[in-house]
Motif scaffolding. Structure first.
Motif, PDB file in Angstrom:
ATOM      1  N   LEU B 148     -33.771  -2.875 -23.075  1.00  0.00           N
ATOM      2  CA  LEU B 148     -35.045  -2.290 -22.657  1.00  0.00           C
ATOM      3  C   LEU B 148     -35.897  -3.323 -21.920  1.00  0.00           C
ATOM      4  O   LEU B 148     -36.449  -3.041 -20.852  1.00  0.00           O
ATOM      5  CB  LEU B 148     -35.807  -1.794 -23.895  1.00  0.00           C
ATOM      6  N   VAL B 149     -35.999  -4.507 -22.509  1.00  0.00           N
ATOM      7  CA  VAL B 149     -36.838  -5.548 -21.899  1.00  0.00           C
ATOM      8  C   VAL B 149     -36.270  -5.931 -20.534  1.00  0.00           C
ATOM      9  O   VAL B 149     -37.016  -6.054 -19.546  1.00  0.00           O
ATOM     10  CB  VAL B 149     -36.914  -6.785 -22.832  1.00  0.00           C
ATOM     11  N   PHE B 150     -34.949  -6.091 -20.454  1.00  0.00           N
ATOM     12  CA  PHE B 150     -34.338  -6.494 -19.190  1.00  0.00           C
ATOM     13  C   PHE B 150     -34.573  -5.436 -18.110  1.00  0.00           C
ATOM     14  O   PHE B 150     -34.939  -5.754 -16.965  1.00  0.00           O
ATOM     15  CB  PHE B 150     -32.832  -6.723 -19.395  1.00  0.00           C
ATOM     16  N   VAL B 151     -34.383  -4.189 -18.456  1.00  0.00           N
ATOM     17  CA  VAL B 151     -34.561  -3.098 -17.483  1.00  0.00           C
ATOM     18  C   VAL B 151     -36.005  -3.036 -17.015  1.00  0.00           C
ATOM     19  O   VAL B 151     -36.283  -2.911 -15.818  1.00  0.00           O
ATOM     20  CB  VAL B 151     -34.128  -1.758 -18.135  1.00  0.00           C
ATOM     21  N   MET B 152     -36.924  -3.137 -17.959  1.00  0.00           N
ATOM     22  CA  MET B 152     -38.338  -3.037 -17.563  1.00  0.00           C
ATOM     23  C   MET B 152     -38.758  -4.230 -16.716  1.00  0.00           C
ATOM     24  O   MET B 152     -39.582  -4.105 -15.817  1.00  0.00           O
ATOM     25  CB  MET B 152     -39.213  -2.934 -18.821  1.00  0.00           C
ATOM     26  N   ARG B 153     -38.171  -5.378 -16.996  1.00  0.00           N
ATOM     27  CA  ARG B 153     -38.557  -6.578 -16.259  1.00  0.00           C
ATOM     28  C   ARG B 153     -37.941  -6.592 -14.861  1.00  0.00           C
ATOM     29  O   ARG B 153     -38.630  -6.848 -13.874  1.00  0.00           O
ATOM     30  CB  ARG B 153     -38.091  -7.796 -17.067  1.00  0.00           C
ATOM     31  N   HIS B 154     -36.655  -6.289 -14.748  1.00  0.00           N
ATOM     32  CA  HIS B 154     -35.958  -6.464 -13.461  1.00  0.00           C
ATOM     33  C   HIS B 154     -35.878  -5.192 -12.642  1.00  0.00           C
ATOM     34  O   HIS B 154     -35.869  -5.255 -11.428  1.00  0.00           O
ATOM     35  CB  HIS B 154     -34.541  -7.007 -13.702  1.00  0.00           C
ATOM     36  N   TYR B 155     -35.776  -4.034 -13.284  1.00  0.00           N
ATOM     37  CA  TYR B 155     -35.639  -2.793 -12.520  1.00  0.00           C
ATOM     38  C   TYR B 155     -37.003  -2.171 -12.245  1.00  0.00           C
ATOM     39  O   TYR B 155     -37.247  -1.634 -11.183  1.00  0.00           O
ATOM     40  CB  TYR B 155     -34.765  -1.787 -13.275  1.00  0.00           C
ATOM     41  N   GLN B 156     -37.878  -2.215 -13.268  1.00  0.00           N
ATOM     42  CA  GLN B 156     -39.182  -1.597 -13.083  1.00  0.00           C
ATOM     43  C   GLN B 156     -40.246  -2.620 -12.694  1.00  0.00           C
ATOM     44  O   GLN B 156     -41.362  -2.239 -12.375  1.00  0.00           O
ATOM     45  CB  GLN B 156     -39.596  -0.873 -14.370  1.00  0.00           C
ATOM     46  N   GLU B 157     -39.869  -3.888 -12.783  1.00  0.00           N
ATOM     47  CA  GLU B 157     -40.742  -4.993 -12.369  1.00  0.00           C
ATOM     48  C   GLU B 157     -42.083  -4.997 -13.089  1.00  0.00           C
ATOM     49  O   GLU B 157     -43.137  -5.205 -12.508  1.00  0.00           O
ATOM     50  CB  GLU B 157     -40.921  -4.966 -10.848  1.00  0.00           C
ATOM     51  N   GLU B 161     -46.664  -8.764 -20.216  1.00  0.00           N
ATOM     52  CA  GLU B 161     -47.763  -8.191 -20.997  1.00  0.00           C
ATOM     53  C   GLU B 161     -47.642  -6.667 -21.058  1.00  0.00           C
ATOM     54  O   GLU B 161     -47.881  -6.046 -22.101  1.00  0.00           O
ATOM     55  CB  GLU B 161     -49.119  -8.576 -20.399  1.00  0.00           C
ATOM     56  N   ASP B 162     -47.260  -6.051 -19.926  1.00  0.00           N
ATOM     57  CA  ASP B 162     -47.108  -4.585 -19.911  1.00  0.00           C
ATOM     58  C   ASP B 162     -45.949  -4.161 -20.806  1.00  0.00           C
ATOM     59  O   ASP B 162     -46.051  -3.168 -21.550  1.00  0.00           O
ATOM     60  CB  ASP B 162     -46.848  -4.100 -18.473  1.00  0.00           C
ATOM     61  N   ILE B 163     -44.852  -4.904 -20.716  1.00  0.00           N
ATOM     62  CA  ILE B 163     -43.694  -4.576 -21.558  1.00  0.00           C
ATOM     63  C   ILE B 163     -44.086  -4.679 -23.036  1.00  0.00           C
ATOM     64  O   ILE B 163     -43.744  -3.813 -23.847  1.00  0.00           O
ATOM     65  CB  ILE B 163     -42.517  -5.537 -21.251  1.00  0.00           C
ATOM     66  N   LEU B 167     -43.792  -1.531 -25.577  1.00  0.00           N
ATOM     67  CA  LEU B 167     -42.831  -1.597 -26.696  1.00  0.00           C
ATOM     68  C   LEU B 167     -43.507  -1.953 -28.021  1.00  0.00           C
ATOM     69  O   LEU B 167     -42.846  -2.018 -29.061  1.00  0.00           O
ATOM     70  CB  LEU B 167     -41.724  -2.616 -26.397  1.00  0.00           C
ATOM     71  N   LYS B 168     -44.827  -2.216 -27.960  1.00  0.00           N
ATOM     72  CA  LYS B 168     -45.599  -2.575 -29.163  1.00  0.00           C
ATOM     73  C   LYS B 168     -45.024  -3.827 -29.837  1.00  0.00           C
ATOM     74  O   LYS B 168     -44.765  -3.832 -31.040  1.00  0.00           O
ATOM     75  CB  LYS B 168     -45.637  -1.413 -30.156  1.00  0.00           C
ATOM     76  N   ILE B 169     -44.777  -4.832 -29.028  1.00  0.00           N
ATOM     77  CA  ILE B 169     -44.325  -6.122 -29.555  1.00  0.00           C
ATOM     78  C   ILE B 169     -45.149  -7.214 -28.876  1.00  0.00           C
ATOM     79  O   ILE B 169     -45.879  -6.931 -27.925  1.00  0.00           O
ATOM     80  CB  ILE B 169     -42.811  -6.362 -29.314  1.00  0.00           C
ATOM     81  N   SER B 170     -45.024  -8.440 -29.362  1.00  0.00           N
ATOM     82  CA  SER B 170     -45.824  -9.525 -28.770  1.00  0.00           C
ATOM     83  C   SER B 170     -45.180  -9.998 -27.460  1.00  0.00           C
ATOM     84  O   SER B 170     -43.985  -9.781 -27.224  1.00  0.00           O
ATOM     85  CB  SER B 170     -45.925 -10.681 -29.752  1.00  0.00           C
ATOM     86  N   THR B 171     -46.005 -10.675 -26.639  1.00  0.00           N
ATOM     87  CA  THR B 171     -45.490 -11.198 -25.375  1.00  0.00           C
ATOM     88  C   THR B 171     -44.404 -12.244 -25.629  1.00  0.00           C
ATOM     89  O   THR B 171     -43.416 -12.323 -24.883  1.00  0.00           O
ATOM     90  CB  THR B 171     -46.644 -11.832 -24.572  1.00  0.00           C
TER      91      THR B 171
END
Lengths: 265, 197
Positions: B148-157, B161-163, B167-171
């Motif tokens: 999830l983190v990888f997809v949101m970071r690289h695919y959704q850019e 902080e937004d991720i 996902l309700k987790i810390s940065t």
């Protein structure tokens, strides 16, 4: 070498942009002078570039999707479902529903309270009372008690016999009311016979030989009296009185009775 | 960005409040606006998660149907995009659990060795490289949260902080999950990468 090892460990974070500006600057300085670490950094960058290449696949997947049509279809489906929800109101409980719900609630509360009550009762140990201390008597005590009972019964029997014999020996046949007194004596003799049967078992169990012998003589006399009843003539009457006098039965009764009373337990 | 990635801008807080109030009232146009604004982001997340276009479209539909049904639960002032992507994430996880066997079957249809890595990574060339597909397959092998983190970071850019908010987790956790994901990808891709000229 230490710097190389440290840089190698941090290259991944450096390439991903997870380092602070100070750390980043330090690694950049080291990379300028170290071809080995620079090669490692290049590998990381190629990897991340390859990872980002996955976006090409995503772009291909998104090509040709009719987004507006999809939005319309979703909105139609949402409205259809909302209409379904509105058309299907929450069913109201019927007559029995109103009756059954409180009953079920009371039943549930009753079960809970009953369970708690039973738990408290069992915990308190009401159904497991401590055994009460039992009565204990030694064999010697029981023997003594049996002997005492037999002694008392025998003394009572002897007293009654004594009264009967006194009454019998002092009554003359020609005196007024003799017939009635003989009749009464006969009835008392029958009563004494019944009592003798009762104390026989006790006399057998305890060592009272003298008392048993006297009691047997009294029994024989009572048997004779009960059999003849009021049909005694003068001669028979005197003959029995003489027999009682000769056998000194009254004296023997008195002696045995005193002996039994003196050995009271 | 190319024509497929011309995504609408996200609504600000005031606009999001207006839209959601409209959805609650049953305003079809407001609901359509919400869908138009966020359907591509939901698709990107779902596609990154499953690597399957049809499944991703199903996730998009299910997400917005749930948004319509649960619009009363949205707290105005919070980010609408984050709320919708949280719903999408939960649906993705549910879908993944329900269809795990199916996904495994899809994965096993073509082994990594059969992919064409030598060709250039250019979709417009005669024979496109399978590198994006390979990376996608490797991403699908990552653990759920790393993926999830990888997809949101690289695919959704998205930013870290937004991720973290979605996902309700810390940065810090986001950074850690991303680093682990990249390391795992490096391990998985190493044999094929070394084989490249």
């Amino acid at each position: 070498m230490k710097t190389c090892a440290r840089t190698e460990r941090r290259l991944g974070k450096y390439a991903s942009g997870h380092l602070s500006p100070g750390e980043r600057e330090a690694i950049m300085t080291h990379l300028r002078d170290c071809p080995s670490c620079r090669a490692g950094e290049t590998r990381w960058q190629r990897l991340l570039a390859a990872a980002s290449a996955g976006k090409l696949d995503l772009d291909r997947a998104m090509t040709g999707i009719d987004w507006e049509g999809l939005a319309q279809r979703i909105a139609d489906e949402a409205e259809r479902r909302a209409a379904g929800r509105r058309a299907r109101p929450e069913p109201r409980p019927g007559f029995f529903g109103w009756l059954v719900r409180p009953a079920l609630a009371y039943l549930f509360v009753g079960l809970v309270l009953g369970g708690l009550g039973m738990w408290a009762v069992f915990k308190a140990g009401v159904f497991n009372p401590k055994p009460r201390p039992g009565f204990y008597a030694s064999a010697e005590f029981l023997d003594k008690a049996e002997l005492e009972l037999a002694r008392r019964e025998t003394v009572d029997y002897l007293e009654r016999s004594q009264y009967l014999l006194l009454d019998f020996s002092q009554t003359s046949v020609d005196s007024s009311g003799a017939a009635r007194r003989i009749e009464t004596a006969s009835g008392k003799a029958v009563d004494l016979l019944a009592r003798k049967k009762f104390i026989n078992s006790q006399l057998d169990a305890v060592p009272m030989a003298k008392a048993r012998e006297i009691c047997d003589q009294i029994e024989a006399l009572c048997l004779e009296l009960s059999q003849v009843g009021g049909r005694l003539d003068d001669a028979q009457w005197r003959e029995i009185q003489d027999r009682v006098r000769r056998s000194q039965l009254l004296l023997k009764i008195n002696l045995v009775k005193k002996e039994l009373q003196s050995h009271e337990i | 960005m190319d024509e497929t990635r011309n995504e609408p801008r996200a609504a600000d807080a005031a606009e999001a409040g207006l839209l959601i109030r409209g959805v609650r009232r049953g305003d079809r146009e407001a609901f359509l606006t919400v869908i138009r604004l966020y359907q591509q982001k939901v698709f990107q997340m779902a596609y990154g998660f499953f690597g399957n276009r049809e499944d991703a479209l199903d996730i998009v539909q299910e997400t917005f149907l749930r948004v319509h049904e649960k619009s009363g639960l949205f707290k105005e002032g919070c980010g609408l995009q984050g709320w919708i992507l949280q719903i999408a994430k939960n649906i993705c996880i549910d879908f993944y659990r329900k269809n795990y066997k199916k996904r495994k079957e899809l994965e096993s249809r073509q082994s990594l060795d059969e992919l064409n890595l030598a060709a250039p990574a250019d979709p417009h060339s005669g024979r496109a490289s399978d590198l994006p597909l390979l990376v996608g397959r490797c991403v699908n092998r990552l653990a759920q949260r790393q993926r999830l983190v990888f997809v949101m970071r690289h695919y959704q850019e998205f930013r870290n902080e937004d991720i973290a908010r979605i996902l309700k987790i810390s940065t810090g956790t986001v950074k850690s999950l991303h680093f682990k994901a990249v390391q795992n990808l490096k391990t998985m891709l190493a044999p094929y990468w070394e084989a490249q000229p």
